[in-house]
Write a protein that holds these residues in place. Structure first.
Motif, mmCIF file in Angstrom:
data_model
loop_
_atom_site.group_PDB
_atom_site.id
_atom_site.type_symbol
_atom_site.label_atom_id
_atom_site.label_comp_id
_atom_site.label_asym_id
_atom_site.label_seq_id
_atom_site.Cartn_x
_atom_site.Cartn_y
_atom_site.Cartn_z
ATOM 1 N N SER B 99 4.346 -8.932 1.046
ATOM 2 C CA SER B 99 4.259 -8.609 -0.377
ATOM 3 C C SER B 99 5.474 -9.128 -1.141
ATOM 4 O O SER B 99 5.561 -8.985 -2.353
ATOM 5 C CB SER B 99 4.129 -7.094 -0.560
ATOM 6 O OG SER B 99 5.305 -6.456 -0.137
ATOM 7 N N ASN B 100 6.413 -9.711 -0.429
ATOM 8 C CA ASN B 100 7.647 -10.165 -1.076
ATOM 9 C C ASN B 100 8.091 -11.433 -0.355
ATOM 10 O O ASN B 100 9.171 -11.508 0.231
ATOM 11 C CB ASN B 100 8.689 -9.055 -0.942
ATOM 12 C CG ASN B 100 9.933 -9.346 -1.709
ATOM 13 O OD1 ASN B 100 10.052 -10.392 -2.356
ATOM 14 N ND2 ASN B 100 10.881 -8.460 -1.627
ATOM 15 N N ARG B 102 8.842 -14.720 -0.958
ATOM 16 C CA ARG B 102 9.886 -15.711 -1.194
ATOM 17 C C ARG B 102 11.258 -15.226 -0.736
ATOM 18 O O ARG B 102 11.973 -15.934 -0.055
ATOM 19 C CB ARG B 102 9.914 -16.080 -2.678
ATOM 20 C CG ARG B 102 10.478 -17.471 -2.905
ATOM 21 C CD ARG B 102 10.458 -17.841 -4.357
ATOM 22 N NE ARG B 102 9.125 -17.771 -4.931
ATOM 23 C CZ ARG B 102 8.890 -17.409 -6.188
ATOM 24 N NH1 ARG B 102 9.887 -17.076 -6.982
ATOM 25 N NH2 ARG B 102 7.662 -17.373 -6.647
ATOM 26 N N ARG B 103 11.602 -13.980 -1.123
ATOM 27 C CA ARG B 103 12.919 -13.505 -0.728
ATOM 28 C C ARG B 103 13.021 -13.347 0.790
ATOM 29 O O ARG B 103 14.062 -13.612 1.383
ATOM 30 C CB ARG B 103 13.222 -12.165 -1.395
ATOM 31 C CG ARG B 103 14.704 -11.869 -1.411
ATOM 32 C CD ARG B 103 14.980 -10.388 -1.490
ATOM 33 N NE ARG B 103 14.503 -9.707 -0.300
ATOM 34 C CZ ARG B 103 14.016 -8.488 -0.296
ATOM 35 N NH1 ARG B 103 13.906 -7.805 -1.409
ATOM 36 N NH2 ARG B 103 13.609 -7.932 0.830
ATOM 37 N N PHE B 106 13.670 -16.620 2.611
ATOM 38 C CA PHE B 106 15.040 -17.108 2.485
ATOM 39 C C PHE B 106 15.718 -17.032 3.858
ATOM 40 O O PHE B 106 16.290 -18.004 4.350
ATOM 41 C CB PHE B 106 15.805 -16.259 1.467
ATOM 42 C CG PHE B 106 17.166 -16.793 1.130
ATOM 43 C CD1 PHE B 106 17.327 -17.660 0.067
ATOM 44 C CD2 PHE B 106 18.275 -16.442 1.873
ATOM 45 C CE1 PHE B 106 18.570 -18.166 -0.253
ATOM 46 C CE2 PHE B 106 19.528 -16.954 1.567
ATOM 47 C CZ PHE B 106 19.669 -17.818 0.502
ATOM 48 N N PRO B 289 3.050 -12.122 -8.076
ATOM 49 C CA PRO B 289 3.089 -10.752 -8.567
ATOM 50 C C PRO B 289 3.561 -10.738 -10.021
ATOM 51 O O PRO B 289 4.611 -11.270 -10.347
ATOM 52 C CB PRO B 289 4.124 -10.082 -7.658
ATOM 53 C CG PRO B 289 4.929 -11.193 -7.086
ATOM 54 C CD PRO B 289 4.041 -12.387 -7.046
ATOM 55 N N THR B 290 2.736 -10.214 -10.878
ATOM 56 C CA THR B 290 3.113 -10.211 -12.283
ATOM 57 C C THR B 290 3.365 -8.800 -12.778
ATOM 58 O O THR B 290 4.233 -8.567 -13.599
ATOM 59 C CB THR B 290 2.005 -10.840 -13.143
ATOM 60 O OG1 THR B 290 0.753 -10.288 -12.723
ATOM 61 C CG2 THR B 290 1.976 -12.341 -12.980
ATOM 62 N N SER B 291 2.595 -7.863 -12.230
ATOM 63 C CA SER B 291 2.741 -6.497 -12.707
ATOM 64 C C SER B 291 3.654 -5.736 -11.772
ATOM 65 O O SER B 291 3.617 -5.918 -10.565
ATOM 66 C CB SER B 291 1.371 -5.821 -12.740
ATOM 67 O OG SER B 291 1.525 -4.441 -12.627
ATOM 68 N N PHE B 292 4.509 -4.911 -12.341
ATOM 69 C CA PHE B 292 5.341 -4.101 -11.469
ATOM 70 C C PHE B 292 4.937 -2.643 -11.528
ATOM 71 O O PHE B 292 5.703 -1.751 -11.242
ATOM 72 C CB PHE B 292 6.828 -4.307 -11.771
ATOM 73 C CG PHE B 292 7.198 -4.101 -13.208
ATOM 74 C CD1 PHE B 292 7.590 -2.860 -13.655
ATOM 75 C CD2 PHE B 292 7.147 -5.177 -14.086
ATOM 76 C CE1 PHE B 292 7.939 -2.673 -14.975
ATOM 77 C CE2 PHE B 292 7.491 -4.976 -15.406
ATOM 78 C CZ PHE B 292 7.877 -3.742 -15.866
ATOM 79 N N GLU B 511 18.039 -2.923 -2.408
ATOM 80 C CA GLU B 511 16.600 -2.970 -2.648
ATOM 81 C C GLU B 511 16.054 -1.554 -2.782
ATOM 82 O O GLU B 511 16.491 -0.645 -2.067
ATOM 83 C CB GLU B 511 15.924 -3.682 -1.471
ATOM 84 C CG GLU B 511 14.435 -3.858 -1.669
ATOM 85 C CD GLU B 511 13.761 -4.543 -0.485
ATOM 86 O OE1 GLU B 511 14.485 -4.921 0.451
ATOM 87 O OE2 GLU B 511 12.546 -4.695 -0.519
ATOM 88 N N LEU B 512 15.132 -1.362 -3.706
ATOM 89 C CA LEU B 512 14.422 -0.085 -3.784
ATOM 90 C C LEU B 512 13.043 -0.332 -3.182
ATOM 91 O O LEU B 512 12.141 -0.802 -3.870
ATOM 92 C CB LEU B 512 14.306 0.387 -5.244
ATOM 93 C CG LEU B 512 15.619 0.776 -5.928
ATOM 94 C CD1 LEU B 512 15.440 0.897 -7.430
ATOM 95 C CD2 LEU B 512 16.158 2.077 -5.359
#
Lengths: 134, 709
Positions: B99-100, B102-103, B106, B289-292, B511-512
Motif C-alpha cells: 500500500s506504500n 514507492r517509499r 527505496f 493513492p489520492t485520498s487520505f 511514520e504513523l
C-alpha cells in the motif's frame, strides 16, 4: 550544509523575505534549481512556476492545505526527510496538528508521516491552489 | 548442489511492513532471540518451516541502508558481512508494504544494487485490494529483475509460494538472473539509473577508497559508495568498528572535500533514487493513492483530537495502570505464598545450618523479592505489545512529543517513563524503540526516578507511622512523592541533554502506520520474549547479588548458644557494621544506624526496607506494611537521647531519599546489559545517590531550621 552549490540559486532572497518565513536566525534557505526537478515527479505548477511568493516552509501551512515539495534545507535531518519521500515534486497534505500544537501529521507518498515544526521548517513547499489537486 | 544446507536468508523491510508477522509465519515456533555482538540490537532467527537447512534472520526494520540508528546500522552491516563472527547471508527477502510501494522500494532497490540474491515480497495485498487498487506484480518483478511474491502475512496467503521461491533461490548454484545488477556502475536494477554521470564522478573517490582498502569487493563498490555518501556525517554510532583506520581517515577526507567544494552528493543521491522509483512504479499500480481518508484516518480523527484524543489517551493509560496494579495482585500473592512455601519446605527438608539459611534467606527470598514483580512486568509488556501492534504507540508519541521535547526528550520516551511507575526494569528495556542513542540513554538514566511499585510499601509504612488519621494528608504526601520523582526525572533529562548527552537536536520523523487488528498469538509471543529476559536476569545477576547481600547480613556469626535475637545478629553483622559506619554520614539527614541498615539492605529491592525494619526491631514472624506490631515498634522507637526516631520530618526526609536514590540492583543490572558497559550504571547510581542525599539534607536541615522536629 550538505546541499550542493548548484542547489542554491539566487532566488533565495525572494523566499527569505516572505512574511510566512518566521525565523530570521535560520541560515539562508537552500532551494533546488527548478530545472533539477524531474518532470515525472512534479505536477506542472511546481516545475514551471518559480513565483517565490508562493513558496513557504511546511510548518507555516494550515491544516488541510495541499502543497508540492520544492526543496529541503540541508541539515542532518534533511536526508532522512528525503528518504521518507519528501523529495522535490512530491505532493503533500497537512492532515492535522497534535493537540498540543506540535508535531504535525502530513500525508506524503501515500502514507502518514509525523514531524516537528522544527523539521517541517526545513521543507520548502509551493501551495497548490484550492481545488487544483487532490 | 541438490539440497540447500546451512544457508542464511536475511529478512529485511521498513518498519510496519508486516515483516515480523511474516517471520513468525515462516518459522513457526522455532526461534532464537539474542543480541548482535557488542550491541543490544535484538537478533531473531529461526529455521524456515519445512526446510532442512535454511535459517531466516529477521533484521531490524529500517527505511534505508544509510543508517540513522544502531538498528539500521546492523541491517546494513549484516548484508555487507561487516559483522565479525556472523556468516555472510546467502539471500535476502525484502518485504515491502504494497500500500506504500514507492517509499518501501527505496530500501529494496538499495539491497538489489548490492548484488545479493533478492526475493521481493509484496505484502498487505489485502489492504491494496480494499482500496480498490491492483498491483502488476509481474511487471514490477521484471523491471527490478528479481523474483516477486505477493502475500498477505496476516492470513498466510502466498506463503507457500514464497517458501518455494526461497528454497529454489538457495538451491540454485548460480542465481544468474539475480546477481547481474551489482556489477554495473552506470545502471541500477535492470537498467534503472540511481545516479547520473555527475553523481558517479563525485562519488568516485569514495568508490576507489573502498576498493583500495578492501572494504567491499570491487563489483559492488559503486553502490556501497553511493550508500555511504548519503550519510550526513561519519557518526561513530553508525560506522563499523572494524574499518581500518586508514579508510576512516580517507572517508573523512573525502567528506571534507565534498563539503569544501559544495558538492556533497547526499541529497542528490536520494532524489535520483526517487526519480528512478517513479519510473519503476509508473503504471504498476493502477492508480496512485489520492485520498487520505481511510478507516485509519477516521480513527485518527478521534484519537488525535484535541479533546477526545486526550480523553482516550488518559483512559488507555488509566486502564493500563489499573491492570498493572490490581490485575497482578492475585498472582503476586500467589507467588509470594509460593516463595514462602518453598522456603519453608527447603528448611524442613534440609534442617538447620548455613546452607539452609543461604538457600532460604539468600537465594529463595532474594530472588523471590524480584520475581514477585513478574506478573506486573508481564501485564506491562502485554500492553506495550498491544499498543505497538495496533499502531496506537506511534499516536502516543505523536500526542506526547510536545511534553517530552520540553525536557529535551523524544515522544517515544513517554511510554518507558510511564512504565517506570510500575518498574524501571521493563521501562529501561522498552527504551529500545528510541533510535537516537543520546535520547535513549537520557531516558534510561532518568527512568528510575519515577516512583516504581517497590517504593509503594516504603511510602505506605512511613506515611502510616507518621501521619495516623488525616486521610487527605496521607494522599497528599503520597502524591507529592510521585510528583517529586516525575519532576526530577524531567529536570535531570533536561540537564543531561544539555551537558553529558549534548548533541544535535534529535529528529521526530516518524511514520504513523495505519491501525491494525492485533493477533493474539503475536501479542503473547511478544510479551513472553521480553518478560523472559527479566526472568533470565533474576536467575543470574540478581541471584548473585542476593547471595552477597544475604552474606553481609549473615556474617560474621556470633556463637549460636548466646541465643542472640535476629535483631542483635543483624546489628553485629557486616550489614549492621555498614549501617553503623554510615551513621555519621546519614545523621544530618535524620537517620540512625537502623535506618542505615534498611537503606543498605534496600539495595536488593526497595521493599526489603519493610522486612529489614522488622528484623532490626525484633519483630518475629512475617512482616509487611500493614503489620501493626512493626508500626507500633517503629512509632515508639527512641534514640539514645530519648527523642523519637521517626518524626514526621525524619519520615519525609527518608521518603525523599527513597524517591531519588537508586536502590535497586535489578535496575543497575539491566542498565549494564542495555548499555554494555559499567560506565552508565555507575554514573546513574552516583548521580542518584548524590541527588537523594542532597535533597534529604535540605529537607531535614531546612525543616529543623524552620522549627519542625
Amino acid at each position: 550544509m550538505i546541499v550542493s552549490s548548484e542547489n542554491m540559486p539566487d532566488n533565495v532572497s525572494g523566499a527569505a523575505s516572505d512574511p510566512a518565513m518566521p525565523d530570521p536566525a535560520m541560515p539562508d534557505p537552500a532551494m533546488p534549481d527548478p530545472a533539477m526537478l524531474d518532470p515525472a515527479m512534479s505536477d506542472g505548477s511546481a516545475k514551471a512556476d518559480s513565483d517565490a511568493d508562493n513558496t513557504v516552509t511546511l510548518d507555516s501551512l494550515q491544516v488541510g492545505a495541499a502543497a508540492t515539495v520544492v526543496g529541503i534545507h540541508g541539515s542532518d535531518a534533511s536526508i532522512r526527510l528525503m528518504e521518507m519521500g519528501l523529495v522535490p515534486g512530491a505532493r503533500i497534505n497537512v492532515v492535522r496538528r497534535a493537540p498540543l500544537g506540535d508535531p504535525m501529521d502530513v500525508f506524503i507518498q501515500g502514507y502518514h508521516l509525523s514531524l516537528r515544526a522544527a523539521e517541517a521548517h526545513l521543507v520548502y513547499v509551493q501551495l497548490t491552489p484550492p481545488g487544483a489537486s487532490a | 548442489m541438490t539440497s540447500p544446507k546451512n544457508r542464511t536468508v536475511a529478512l529485511l523491510g521498513n518498519p510496519n511492513c508486516g515483516k515480523t508477522t511474516l517471520f513468525n509465519r515462516l518459522t513457526g515456533l522455532r526461534q532464537k532471540v539474542g543480541n548482535y555482538p557488542g550491541v543490544t540490537v535484538e537478533r531473531r532467527e529461526g529455521r524456515l518451516a519445512g526446510s532442512t537447512g535454511i535459517t531466516l534472520l529477521d533484521l531490524p526494520g529500517c527505511y534505508s541502508l544509510t543508517p540513522k540508528s544502531p538498528d539500521e546500522r546492523i541491517a546494513r552491516d549484516v548484508l555487507l558481512n561487516w559483522i565479525p563472527d556472523l556468516p555472510a547471508v546467502d539471500a535476502v527477502i525484502v518485504v515491502v508494504d504494497a500500500s506504500n510501494l514507492r517509499r518501501n522500494l527505496f530500501l529494496a532497490t538499495q539491497v538489489i544494487e548490492l548484488g545479493l540474491p533478492v526475493v521481493l515480497v509484496c505484502n498487505m495485498l489485502d489492504l491494496v485490494a480494499s482500496h480498490g487498487k491492483q498491483i502488476d506484480l509481474v511487471a514490477l518483478g521484471d523491471r527490478l529483475g528479481v523474483p516477486i511474491v505477493g502475500t498477505v502475512a496476516t492470513t498466510g496467503a502466498g506463503l507457500d509460494e514464497l517458501c518455494t521461491v526461497i528454497t529454489r533461490c538457495c538451491t540454485s548454484a548460480s542465481p544468474a538472473s539475480l546477481s547481474s545488477s551489482g556489477s554495473a556502475c552506470s545502471s541500477g536494477a535492470a537498467g534503472f539509473s540511481f545516479a547520473d554521470d555527475a553523481l558517479l564522478s563525485v562519488t568516485a573517490p569514495l568508490r576507489d577508497a573502498l576498493v583500495a582498502h578492501q572494504i567491499v569487493p570491487a563489483d559492488i563498490a559503486c553502490p556501497v559508495a553511493r550508500m555511504l555518501a548519503s550519510s550526513p556525517s561519519s557518526d561513530s554510532d553508525v560506522s563499523p568498528d572494524h574499518w581500518p583506520a586508514e579508510f576512516t581517515l580517507a572517508f573523512a577526507r573525502i567528506q571534507k572535500q565534498w563539503r569544501s567544494n559544495g558538492e556533497h552528493p547526499s541529497s542528490a543521491l536520494v532524489q535520483a533514487r526517487y526519480v528512478a522509483l517513479q519510473q519503476i512504479t509508473g503504471g504498476v499500480v493502477d492508480h496512485e493513492p489520492t485520498s487520505f481518508i481511510s478507516r485509519s484516518d477516521r480513527i485518527d480523527a478521534i484519537v488525535t483530537h484535541k479533546f477526545w484524543g486526550m480523553a482516550a489517551f488518559t483512559t488507555v493509560m488509566l486502564v493500563m495502570f489499573l491492570a498493572i496494579f490490581s490485575g497482578a495482585d492475585p498472582i503476586m500473592g500467589f507467588i509470594e505464598s509460593g516463595v514462602s512455601w518453598l522456603g519453608g519446605f527447603t528448611a524442613s527438608v534440609l534442617g538447620e545450618g548455613v546452607l539452609t539459611d543461604l538457600l532460604v534467606d539468600g537465594v529463595i527470598a532474594g530472588v523471590g523479592n524480584i520475581v514477585v514483580f513478574f506478573p506486573q512486568i508481564c501485564i506491562l509488556f502485554l500492553f506495550i505489545a498491544l499498543l505497538e501492534d495496533t499502531g496506537y504507540m506511534a499516536r502516543v508519541a505523536f500526542l506526547m512529543d510536545r511534553v517530552m521535547s520540553g525536557a529535551g526528550l523524544h515522544g517515544k520516551s513517554f511510554i518507558p517513563l510511564l512504565s517506570s511507575f510500575a518498574c524501571a526494569v521493563p521501562a529501561i528495556m522498552a527504551t529500545r524503540t528510541i533510535e537516537n542513542r543520546r535520547d535513549r540513554l537520557a531516558t534510561m538514566l532518568v527512568a528510575p526516578l519515577m516512583s516504581c511499585s517497590a517504593r509503594l510499601p516504603v511510602y505506605i509504612i512511613l506515611i502510616t507511622i507518621l501521619f495516623p488519621g488525616a486521610l487527605w494528608l496521607k494522599v497528599g504526601i503520597m502524591l507529592s512523592m510521585y510528583a517529586l520523582g516525575t519532576i526530577t526525572a524531567l529536570a535531570v533529562a533536561f540537564i543531561l541533554k544539555r551537558t553529558l548527552l549534548k548533541g544535535p537536536t534529535p529528529t521526530f520523523i516518524m511514520e504513523l502506520p495505519p491501525y491494525r487488528m492485533p493477533m493474539p498469538g503475536a501479542l503473547i509471543r511478544n510479551m513472553w520474549d521480553r518478560s523472559k529476559l527479566f526472568l533470565t536476569q533474576a536467575g543470574t545477576v540478581i541471584l548473585a547479588l542476593s547471595i552477597v547481600l544475604w552474606a553481609l547480613a549473615y556474617f560474621p556469626r556470633v556463637d549460636a548458644k548466646a541465643g542472640l535475637s535476629p535483631g542483635a545478629q543483624l546489628r553485629q553483622s557486616y550489614m549492621g557494621q555498614i549501617g553503623r559506619g554510615m551513621e555519621p554520614i546519614i545523621e544530618p539527614l535524620g537517620f540512625d544506624w537502623k535506618i542505615g541498615v534498611g537503606l543498605a539492605a534496600s539495595f536488593a529491592a526497595r521493599e526489603v526496607f519493610v522486612s529489614t525494619m522488622g528484623i532490626v526491631y525484633g519483630i518475629e514472624g512475617d512482616v509487611d506494611e500493614s503489620s501493626t506490631t512493626l508500626i507500633d515498634a517503629m512509632s515508639n522507637a527512641r534514640r539514645d537521647d530519648g527523642r523519637k526516631v521517626f518524626t514526621p520530618l525524619t519520615g519525609i526526609s527518608l521518603m525523599v531519599f527513597y524517591v531519588l536514590a537508586c536502590q535497586c540492583m535489578s535496575t543497575i543490572a539491566v542498565v549494564k546489559r542495555e548499555t554494555n558497559s559499567w560506565r552508565w550504571p555507575t554514573f546513574m547510581f552516583a548521580y542518584m545517590t548524590v541527588l537523594a542525599y542532597v535533597a534529604s539534607l535540605i529537607v531535614y536541615q531546612g525543616g529543623l531550621a524552620v522549627g519542625f522536629r
